[in-house]
Design a protein around this motif. Structure first.
Motif: not given
Length: 65
Positions: A24-33
């Motif tokens: 979930m953290t990875d997905k949130a980071s990718n979405a933010a980028l």
């Protein structure tokens, strides 16, 4: 044996929870980028359009001579 089994199960659940949290953290980071990149691209487009409008006004009033 039941205590060992319960401990094993708790470890399994903990590992799965940590993996899900990491995903979930990875997905949130990718979405933010992705959002950041989209905003930067939109900003560049606005800048280019504003420059084009400015040049058009200069051309219309003879400011580019």
């Amino acid at each position: 044996m039941d205590t060992q089994n319960a401990s094993y199960q708790a470890g399994q659940v903990k590992g799965q929870t940590q993996e899900k949290a990491s995903n979930m953290t990875d997905k949130a980071s990718n979405a933010a980028l992705s959002t950041k990149e989209s905003c930067q691209e939109a900003g560049q487009q606005v800048k280019a359009k504003a420059q084009g409008a400015c040049d058009a006004v200069k051309n219309a009033v003879g400011g580019n001579k």
